[in-house]
Design a protein around this motif. Structure first.
Motif, PDB file in Angstrom:
ATOM      1  N   VAL A 130       0.836  -1.207   0.000  1.00 19.72           N
ATOM      2  CA  VAL A 130       0.000   0.000   0.000  1.00 19.72           C
ATOM      3  C   VAL A 130       0.867   1.251   0.000  1.00 19.72           C
ATOM      4  CG1 VAL A 130      -1.701   1.300   1.329  1.00 19.72           C
ATOM      5  CG2 VAL A 130      -1.944  -1.172   1.093  1.00 19.72           C
ATOM      6  N   LYS A 131       1.938   1.245   0.750  1.00 19.15           N
ATOM      7  CA  LYS A 131       2.827   2.412   0.788  1.00 19.15           C
ATOM      8  C   LYS A 131       3.447   2.678  -0.576  1.00 19.15           C
ATOM      9  CE  LYS A 131       4.076   1.861   5.675  1.00 19.15           C
ATOM     10  NZ  LYS A 131       5.189   1.570   6.633  1.00 19.15           N
ATOM     11  N   ASP A 132       3.867   1.605  -1.264  1.00 17.58           N
ATOM     12  CA  ASP A 132       4.458   1.785  -2.586  1.00 17.58           C
ATOM     13  C   ASP A 132       3.445   2.316  -3.596  1.00 17.58           C
ATOM     14  OD1 ASP A 132       6.794   0.887  -1.539  1.00 17.58           O
ATOM     15  OD2 ASP A 132       6.738  -1.088  -2.508  1.00 17.58           O
ATOM     16  N   LEU A 133       2.225   1.783  -3.552  1.00 17.71           N
ATOM     17  CA  LEU A 133       1.194   2.246  -4.490  1.00 17.71           C
ATOM     18  C   LEU A 133       0.798   3.691  -4.209  1.00 17.71           C
ATOM     19  CD1 LEU A 133      -1.080  -0.933  -4.609  1.00 17.71           C
ATOM     20  CD2 LEU A 133       0.565  -0.178  -6.334  1.00 17.71           C
ATOM     21  N   ALA A 134       0.712   4.063  -2.934  1.00 13.04           N
ATOM     22  CA  ALA A 134       0.342   5.438  -2.588  1.00 13.04           C
ATOM     23  C   ALA A 134       1.413   6.425  -3.026  1.00 13.04           C
ATOM     24  CB  ALA A 134       0.099   5.543  -1.086  1.00 13.04           C
ATOM     25  N   SER A 135       2.679   6.024  -2.953  1.00 14.56           N
ATOM     26  CA  SER A 135       3.756   6.917  -3.388  1.00 14.56           C
ATOM     27  C   SER A 135       3.759   7.121  -4.895  1.00 14.56           C
ATOM     28  CB  SER A 135       5.101   6.353  -2.934  1.00 14.56           C
ATOM     29  OG  SER A 135       5.351   5.103  -3.544  1.00 14.56           O
ATOM     30  N   VAL A 136       3.234   6.144  -5.638  1.00 16.02           N
ATOM     31  CA  VAL A 136       3.201   6.242  -7.100  1.00 16.02           C
ATOM     32  C   VAL A 136       1.990   7.035  -7.576  1.00 16.02           C
ATOM     33  CG1 VAL A 136       3.020   4.935  -9.250  1.00 16.02           C
ATOM     34  CG2 VAL A 136       4.507   4.131  -7.409  1.00 16.02           C
ATOM     35  N   PHE A 137       0.800   6.720  -7.067  1.00 21.15           N
ATOM     36  CA  PHE A 137      -0.435   7.323  -7.565  1.00 21.15           C
ATOM     37  C   PHE A 137      -0.825   8.608  -6.832  1.00 21.15           C
ATOM     38  CE2 PHE A 137      -0.882   2.750  -8.576  1.00 21.15           C
ATOM     39  CZ  PHE A 137      -1.049   2.853  -9.940  1.00 21.15           C
ATOM     40  N   ARG A 138      -0.260   8.867  -5.671  1.00 25.89           N
ATOM     41  CA  ARG A 138      -0.534  10.087  -4.913  1.00 25.89           C
ATOM     42  C   ARG A 138      -2.023  10.257  -4.625  1.00 25.89           C
ATOM     43  NH1 ARG A 138       4.278  11.860  -2.827  1.00 25.89           N
ATOM     44  NH2 ARG A 138       5.900  11.679  -4.417  1.00 25.89           N
ATOM     45  N   THR A 139      -2.673   9.194  -4.231  1.00 26.83           N
ATOM     46  CA  THR A 139      -4.089   9.236  -3.877  1.00 26.83           C
ATOM     47  C   THR A 139      -4.375   8.129  -2.876  1.00 26.83           C
ATOM     48  OG1 THR A 139      -6.340   9.249  -4.772  1.00 26.83           O
ATOM     49  CG2 THR A 139      -4.781   7.691  -5.744  1.00 26.83           C
ATOM     50  N   ARG A 140      -5.602   8.055  -2.413  1.00 28.53           N
ATOM     51  CA  ARG A 140      -5.975   7.016  -1.445  1.00 28.53           C
ATOM     52  C   ARG A 140      -6.010   5.646  -2.121  1.00 28.53           C
ATOM     53  NH1 ARG A 140     -11.507   8.640   1.166  1.00 28.53           N
ATOM     54  NH2 ARG A 140     -11.065   6.700   2.282  1.00 28.53           N
ATOM     55  N   ILE A 141      -5.464   4.652  -1.424  1.00 27.63           N
ATOM     56  CA  ILE A 141      -5.388   3.289  -1.950  1.00 27.63           C
ATOM     57  C   ILE A 141      -6.189   2.369  -1.032  1.00 27.63           C
ATOM     58  CG2 ILE A 141      -3.888   1.371  -2.576  1.00 27.63           C
ATOM     59  CD1 ILE A 141      -3.547   3.788  -4.362  1.00 27.63           C
ATOM     60  N   GLU A 142      -7.003   1.532  -1.632  1.00 29.77           N
ATOM     61  CA  GLU A 142      -7.768   0.527  -0.875  1.00 29.77           C
ATOM     62  C   GLU A 142      -7.551  -0.838  -1.515  1.00 29.77           C
ATOM     63  OE1 GLU A 142     -12.402  -0.723   0.180  1.00 29.77           O
ATOM     64  OE2 GLU A 142     -11.933   1.320  -0.480  1.00 29.77           O
ATOM     65  N   LEU A 143      -7.051  -1.791  -0.723  1.00 37.67           N
ATOM     66  CA  LEU A 143      -6.916  -3.176  -1.176  1.00 37.67           C
ATOM     67  C   LEU A 143      -8.026  -3.996  -0.539  1.00 37.67           C
ATOM     68  CD1 LEU A 143      -4.010  -2.136  -1.941  1.00 37.67           C
ATOM     69  CD2 LEU A 143      -3.282  -4.494  -1.576  1.00 37.67           C
ATOM     70  N   ARG A 144      -8.823  -4.642  -1.374  1.00 37.62           N
ATOM     71  CA  ARG A 144     -10.001  -5.373  -0.903  1.00 37.62           C
ATOM     72  C   ARG A 144      -9.865  -6.843  -1.296  1.00 37.62           C
ATOM     73  NH1 ARG A 144     -15.466  -3.043  -3.021  1.00 37.62           N
ATOM     74  NH2 ARG A 144     -14.775  -1.361  -1.639  1.00 37.62           N
ATOM     75  N   GLN A 145      -9.941  -7.713  -0.298  1.00 39.80           N
ATOM     76  CA  GLN A 145      -9.897  -9.157  -0.555  1.00 39.80           C
ATOM     77  C   GLN A 145     -11.312  -9.652  -0.809  1.00 39.80           C
ATOM     78  OE1 GLN A 145      -7.808 -11.375   2.414  1.00 39.80           O
ATOM     79  NE2 GLN A 145      -8.045 -13.336   1.349  1.00 39.80           N
ATOM     80  N   ILE A 146     -11.513 -10.335  -1.918  1.00 41.65           N
ATOM     81  CA  ILE A 146     -12.829 -10.817  -2.317  1.00 41.65           C
ATOM     82  C   ILE A 146     -12.825 -12.331  -2.367  1.00 41.65           C
ATOM     83  CG2 ILE A 146     -13.332  -8.717  -3.617  1.00 41.65           C
ATOM     84  CD1 ILE A 146     -12.641 -10.247  -6.165  1.00 41.65           C
ATOM     85  N   GLY A 147     -14.010 -12.926  -2.498  1.00 37.20           N
ATOM     86  CA  GLY A 147     -14.156 -14.375  -2.592  1.00 37.20           C
ATOM     87  C   GLY A 147     -14.149 -14.855  -4.037  1.00 37.20           C
ATOM     88  N   VAL A 148     -14.245 -16.181  -4.178  1.00 35.14           N
ATOM     89  CA  VAL A 148     -14.178 -16.772  -5.517  1.00 35.14           C
ATOM     90  C   VAL A 148     -15.426 -16.453  -6.331  1.00 35.14           C
ATOM     91  CG1 VAL A 148     -12.582 -18.622  -4.912  1.00 35.14           C
ATOM     92  CG2 VAL A 148     -15.025 -18.942  -4.516  1.00 35.14           C
ATOM     93  N   ARG A 149     -16.563 -16.268  -5.657  1.00 38.38           N
ATOM     94  CA  ARG A 149     -17.775 -15.915  -6.387  1.00 38.38           C
ATOM     95  C   ARG A 149     -17.661 -14.520  -6.988  1.00 38.38           C
ATOM     96  NH1 ARG A 149     -23.474 -17.646  -3.598  1.00 38.38           N
ATOM     97  NH2 ARG A 149     -23.604 -19.719  -4.498  1.00 38.38           N
ATOM     98  N   ASP A 150     -17.160 -13.572  -6.194  1.00 40.97           N
ATOM     99  CA  ASP A 150     -16.974 -12.219  -6.710  1.00 40.97           C
ATOM    100  C   ASP A 150     -15.947 -12.192  -7.836  1.00 40.97           C
ATOM    101  OD1 ASP A 150     -18.750 -10.779  -4.898  1.00 40.97           O
ATOM    102  OD2 ASP A 150     -17.345 -11.349  -3.331  1.00 40.97           O
ATOM    103  N   GLU A 151     -14.950 -13.048  -7.736  1.00 42.55           N
ATOM    104  CA  GLU A 151     -13.950 -13.125  -8.805  1.00 42.55           C
ATOM    105  C   GLU A 151     -14.583 -13.576 -10.113  1.00 42.55           C
ATOM    106  OE1 GLU A 151      -9.769 -15.494  -9.819  1.00 42.55           O
ATOM    107  OE2 GLU A 151     -10.962 -16.017  -8.050  1.00 42.55           O
TER     108      GLU A 151
END
Length: 336
Positions: A130-151
């Motif tokens: 998350v820290k690496d992605l935030a430093s690149v995109f300069r915005t709020r980052i959200e990582l969401r774990q989903i299930g196999v059905r949502d996939e």
């Protein structure tokens, strides 16, 4: 009662209620609304209607305005950014050697947040990612774990029936599915046959279950043996069974009607094999040729009735021999 409109943010996604306010809205209009994730771009799929208070999550937010051509261009630009962010996130995941699979990337309409959806077998420590992605995109980052059905819903695919997945086509939300539904529908309980590509029970078991229940209620009010017209000129023995496996009469040459699974008296037989009428059995003539009797119903010599009588006589003879061999006391046999 509340006056609401239904807005959907993704294809085959969940529908959310909003207040129309003083706007004149119609179905398929593009609108801008405020959600918990920020300002969002959506499509109106349910026109203005009134619903009960218990069907609405309060407080009910209001539609901000109709979307303009500039808003639609901004959405297209966000889609291009999502592809770039997807490739960059994959590289970062490989660098950190994280056991996770990236599924989808989504930009909010105003660009204030980027949502990365992923799947993993267990919990993943992605704080450094998350820290690496935030430093690149300069915005709020959200990582969401989903299930196999949502996939499966996000990626799409083709099911075992040969059609596009229901969840990615028209199902807005997932509902619980049980193995009992497969039993009620008389399906094979083999997991490979009743599971979708996600590895879970197929969604169609749920939304088709109501049709089977309605048919069972209809069948319970019908007579046990429905009347089926007899086809007098049938080339071969035919069994008429409809899709729901309702009781049907077997039609054979000669006009004899036999219920599959019974002997026409209500007794169950071993299976549902076609039963030939006696008139359709070939008779041997003097010249040695086999001819089919077109409409005879007389039993041929050595038929079923005579065989059963012979068996009865043999059984009686066997009993008498056993009684004479010492089955009864000698005193009684001498008196006899």
């Amino acid at each position: 009662m509340n006056k609401v409109v239904g807005v959907r943010f993704k294809h085959a996604g969940k529908i959310y209620y909003f207040s129309p306010g003083n706007l004149r809205l119609a179905a398929l209009d593009k609108v801008i609304v405020e959600t918990a994730r920020g300002i969002e771009f959506g499509e109106l799929v349910i026109p203005v209607r009134e619903v009960k208070d218990e069907d609405v999550v309060m407080p009910l937010k209001q539609v901000m305005r109709k979307a303009t051509p500039e808003d639609e261009k901004a959405v297209e630009q966000n889609k291009k950014k999502e592809k770039e962010a997807y490739q960059l996130c994959l590289k970062k995941i490989m660098e950190h050697e994280l056991p996770m699979k990236l599924v989808d990337v989504e930009y909010t309409f105003d660009g204030s947040k980027i949502i990365f959806s992923f799947t993993a077998e267990g919990r993943v420590d992605f704080r450094e990612l998350v820290k690496d992605l935030a430093s690149v995109f300069r915005t709020r980052i959200e990582l969401r774990q989903i299930g196999v059905r949502d996939e499966a819903k996000m990626l799409g695919g083709i099911g075992s029936c040969g059609r596009i997945l229901c969840c990615s086509t028209f199902l807005g939300d997932f509902e619980p599915v049980s193995i009992r539904m497969a039993k009620d529908q008389k399906l094979s309980l083999n997991p490979t046959k009743i599971s979708g590509i996600c590895g879970r029970l197929m969604c169609c078991l749920k939304y088709e279950n109501g049709c089977y229940k309605a048919e069972e209620k209809k069948k319970s009010g019908q007579p046990e043996v429905p009347v089926v017209p007899v086809v007098p000129e049938a080339d071969e023995d035919e069994v008429l069974l409809d899709f729901w496996e309702e009781p049907a009469l077997q039609e054979t040459r000669g006009g004899r009607e036999v219920l599959p699974g019974t002997d026409n008296k209500g007794d169950k037989t071993a299976g549902r094999k076609p039963i030939r009428s006696e008139g359709s059995k070939p008779n041997r003539s003097e010249g040695g040729k086999a001819e089919r009797s077109a409409g005879k119903t007389d039993k041929p010599e050595g038929g079923i009735g005579e065989k059963t009588e012979d068996r009865g006589e043999n059984r009686g003879a066997g009993k008498s021999q056993r009684s004479r061999s010492g089955g009864k006391p000698k005193g009684k046999s001498e008196k006899a």
